[in-house]
Design a protein around this motif. Structure first.
Motif, PDB file in Angstrom:
ATOM      1  N   VAL A   1       0.855  -1.187   0.000  1.00 21.13           N
ATOM      2  CA  VAL A   1       0.000   0.000   0.000  1.00 21.13           C
ATOM      3  C   VAL A   1       0.887   1.231   0.000  1.00 21.13           C
ATOM      4  O   VAL A   1       1.939   1.257   0.644  1.00 21.13           O
ATOM      5  CB  VAL A   1      -0.939   0.011   1.233  1.00 21.13           C
ATOM      6  CG1 VAL A   1      -1.726   1.306   1.312  1.00 21.13           C
ATOM      7  CG2 VAL A   1      -1.880  -1.186   1.187  1.00 21.13           C
ATOM      8  N   GLU A   2       0.445   2.261  -0.714  1.00 24.39           N
ATOM      9  CA  GLU A   2       1.171   3.517  -0.758  1.00 24.39           C
ATOM     10  C   GLU A   2       0.272   4.642  -0.260  1.00 24.39           C
ATOM     11  O   GLU A   2      -0.952   4.542  -0.328  1.00 24.39           O
ATOM     12  CB  GLU A   2       1.617   3.830  -2.193  1.00 24.39           C
ATOM     13  CG  GLU A   2       2.608   2.822  -2.744  1.00 24.39           C
ATOM     14  CD  GLU A   2       2.953   3.118  -4.187  1.00 24.39           C
ATOM     15  OE1 GLU A   2       4.143   3.125  -4.500  1.00 24.39           O
ATOM     16  OE2 GLU A   2       2.021   3.342  -4.990  1.00 24.39           O
ATOM     17  N   VAL A   3       0.895   5.709   0.221  1.00 28.70           N
ATOM     18  CA  VAL A   3       0.186   6.859   0.771  1.00 28.70           C
ATOM     19  C   VAL A   3       0.476   8.065  -0.116  1.00 28.70           C
ATOM     20  O   VAL A   3       1.619   8.320  -0.484  1.00 28.70           O
ATOM     21  CB  VAL A   3       0.624   7.147   2.224  1.00 28.70           C
ATOM     22  CG1 VAL A   3      -0.164   8.305   2.804  1.00 28.70           C
ATOM     23  CG2 VAL A   3       0.471   5.902   3.086  1.00 28.70           C
ATOM     24  N   TYR A   4      -0.567   8.808  -0.433  1.00 30.78           N
ATOM     25  CA  TYR A   4      -0.455   9.980  -1.292  1.00 30.78           C
ATOM     26  C   TYR A   4       0.387  11.048  -0.600  1.00 30.78           C
ATOM     27  O   TYR A   4       0.194  11.342   0.583  1.00 30.78           O
ATOM     28  CB  TYR A   4      -1.859  10.497  -1.602  1.00 30.78           C
ATOM     29  CG  TYR A   4      -1.950  11.532  -2.696  1.00 30.78           C
ATOM     30  CD1 TYR A   4      -1.177  11.464  -3.846  1.00 30.78           C
ATOM     31  CD2 TYR A   4      -2.854  12.575  -2.589  1.00 30.78           C
ATOM     32  CE1 TYR A   4      -1.293  12.403  -4.846  1.00 30.78           C
ATOM     33  CE2 TYR A   4      -2.984  13.523  -3.585  1.00 30.78           C
ATOM     34  CZ  TYR A   4      -2.191  13.433  -4.715  1.00 30.78           C
ATOM     35  OH  TYR A   4      -2.307  14.367  -5.713  1.00 30.78           O
ATOM     36  N   GLY A   5       1.316  11.639  -1.331  1.00 25.59           N
ATOM     37  CA  GLY A   5       2.244  12.625  -0.787  1.00 25.59           C
ATOM     38  C   GLY A   5       1.585  13.807  -0.109  1.00 25.59           C
ATOM     39  O   GLY A   5       2.096  14.337   0.882  1.00 25.59           O
ATOM     40  N   LYS A   6       0.418  14.260  -0.620  1.00 26.14           N
ATOM     41  CA  LYS A   6      -0.275  15.385   0.015  1.00 26.14           C
ATOM     42  C   LYS A   6      -0.682  15.028   1.438  1.00 26.14           C
ATOM     43  O   LYS A   6      -0.686  15.885   2.319  1.00 26.14           O
ATOM     44  CB  LYS A   6      -1.497  15.799  -0.807  1.00 26.14           C
ATOM     45  CG  LYS A   6      -1.145  16.570  -2.052  1.00 26.14           C
ATOM     46  CD  LYS A   6      -2.384  17.056  -2.764  1.00 26.14           C
ATOM     47  CE  LYS A   6      -2.003  17.833  -4.009  1.00 26.14           C
ATOM     48  NZ  LYS A   6      -3.174  18.295  -4.747  1.00 26.14           N
TER      49      LYS A   6
ATOM     50  N   GLU B   1       7.472  14.855  -2.127  1.00 24.21           N
ATOM     51  CA  GLU B   1       6.792  15.464  -3.264  1.00 24.21           C
ATOM     52  C   GLU B   1       5.295  15.201  -3.120  1.00 24.21           C
ATOM     53  O   GLU B   1       4.878  14.041  -3.096  1.00 24.21           O
ATOM     54  CB  GLU B   1       7.311  14.878  -4.574  1.00 24.21           C
ATOM     55  CG  GLU B   1       8.789  15.138  -4.804  1.00 24.21           C
ATOM     56  CD  GLU B   1       9.315  14.448  -6.053  1.00 24.21           C
ATOM     57  OE1 GLU B   1       8.573  14.400  -7.059  1.00 24.21           O
ATOM     58  OE2 GLU B   1      10.446  13.958  -6.005  1.00 24.21           O
ATOM     59  N   PRO B   2       4.471  16.252  -3.011  1.00 28.21           N
ATOM     60  CA  PRO B   2       3.041  16.080  -2.756  1.00 28.21           C
ATOM     61  C   PRO B   2       2.296  15.214  -3.770  1.00 28.21           C
ATOM     62  O   PRO B   2       1.322  14.561  -3.418  1.00 28.21           O
ATOM     63  CB  PRO B   2       2.501  17.515  -2.771  1.00 28.21           C
ATOM     64  CG  PRO B   2       3.671  18.357  -2.435  1.00 28.21           C
ATOM     65  CD  PRO B   2       4.864  17.650  -3.022  1.00 28.21           C
ATOM     66  N   GLU B   3       2.741  15.167  -5.014  1.00 32.52           N
ATOM     67  CA  GLU B   3       2.023  14.392  -6.026  1.00 32.52           C
ATOM     68  C   GLU B   3       2.546  12.961  -6.175  1.00 32.52           C
ATOM     69  O   GLU B   3       2.084  12.219  -7.024  1.00 32.52           O
ATOM     70  CB  GLU B   3       2.080  15.114  -7.383  1.00 32.52           C
ATOM     71  CG  GLU B   3       1.396  16.472  -7.379  1.00 32.52           C
ATOM     72  CD  GLU B   3      -0.098  16.425  -7.044  1.00 32.52           C
ATOM     73  OE1 GLU B   3      -0.776  15.449  -7.426  1.00 32.52           O
ATOM     74  OE2 GLU B   3      -0.582  17.355  -6.377  1.00 32.52           O
ATOM     75  N   LYS B   4       3.494  12.578  -5.354  1.00 35.16           N
ATOM     76  CA  LYS B   4       4.086  11.249  -5.421  1.00 35.16           C
ATOM     77  C   LYS B   4       3.420  10.344  -4.378  1.00 35.16           C
ATOM     78  O   LYS B   4       2.785  10.831  -3.444  1.00 35.16           O
ATOM     79  CB  LYS B   4       5.592  11.373  -5.150  1.00 35.16           C
ATOM     80  CG  LYS B   4       6.380  10.144  -5.460  1.00 35.16           C
ATOM     81  CD  LYS B   4       7.870  10.412  -5.317  1.00 35.16           C
ATOM     82  CE  LYS B   4       8.620   9.107  -5.504  1.00 35.16           C
ATOM     83  NZ  LYS B   4      10.039   9.244  -5.223  1.00 35.16           N
TER      84      LYS B   4
END
Length: 179
Positions: free
Chosen positions: A10-15, A44-47
């Motif tokens: 699972v990944e978490v949105y940078g924002k 990086e917020p969009e990563k």
């Protein structure tokens, strides 16, 4: 379920992760160092970032700086994270919290959830079985209350059910809300 049993896919949105740095106003360099020790060098917020690294960063913040900062990070999430459109009340914001959570996490595997259960006009229960610290979840609920203050209410009271806590090995934490 312990925090380590949640999916590493699972990944978490940078924002959403940006809330960690933004909430630590005077400790931004410390927040950046903690993230860097877990492989998040340049936020990086969009990563998207691996959830285990984000959770490990939260655990370090809780240990190094304390629960008040962890709660402040939770309070910053609604300003940074993606939320569903059309939310205009506290009840709707709490009811959509699980959907918002899923909008800010991606991948396969168990990420846990937020389950909102109204119990009257000014009472509800929130069951959280996600890997984030208790103080973080409470901060999110407080921020949503501040953003969408219910009529005829002066403050939000959050009581943690003492019969179970994720920090003590329970699968979930239950919070009783009164406003």
């Amino acid at each position: 379920m312990t925090r380590s049993t949640f999916s590493s896919h699972v990944e978490v949105y940078g924002k959403s992760v940006q809330a960690l740095v933004n909430a630590m106003e005077f400790l931004k360099l410390k927040a950046q160092r903690v993230l860097a020790t877990h492989g998040i060098e340049q936020l990086e917020p969009e990563k998207w970032y691996p959830m285990p690294r984000v959770i490990a960063s939260f655990e370090d913040i809780l240990e190094q700086v304390g629960p008040h900062t962890t709660r402040a990070i939770g309070r910053a999430v609604p300003k940074n994270a993606v939320f569903p459109p059309g939310i205009d009340s506290f009840g709707l914001s709490m009811n959509s919290l699980d959907q918002a959570y899923r909008m800010n996490h991606r991948g396969t595997g168990d990420i846990g959830s937020y389950r909102y259960q109204p119990e009257g006009d000014h009472n509800a229960r929130m069951v959280c079985d996600n890997p984030y610290p208790c103080e973080f979840d409470q901060g999110i609920m407080e921020a949503l209350y501040d953003r969408f203050p219910p009529r005829n209410s002066i403050r939000l009271r959050i009581d943690h059910d003492p019969s179970g806590c994720r920090e003590k090995g329970a699968r979930s934490c239950t919070y009783y809300l009164k406003w």
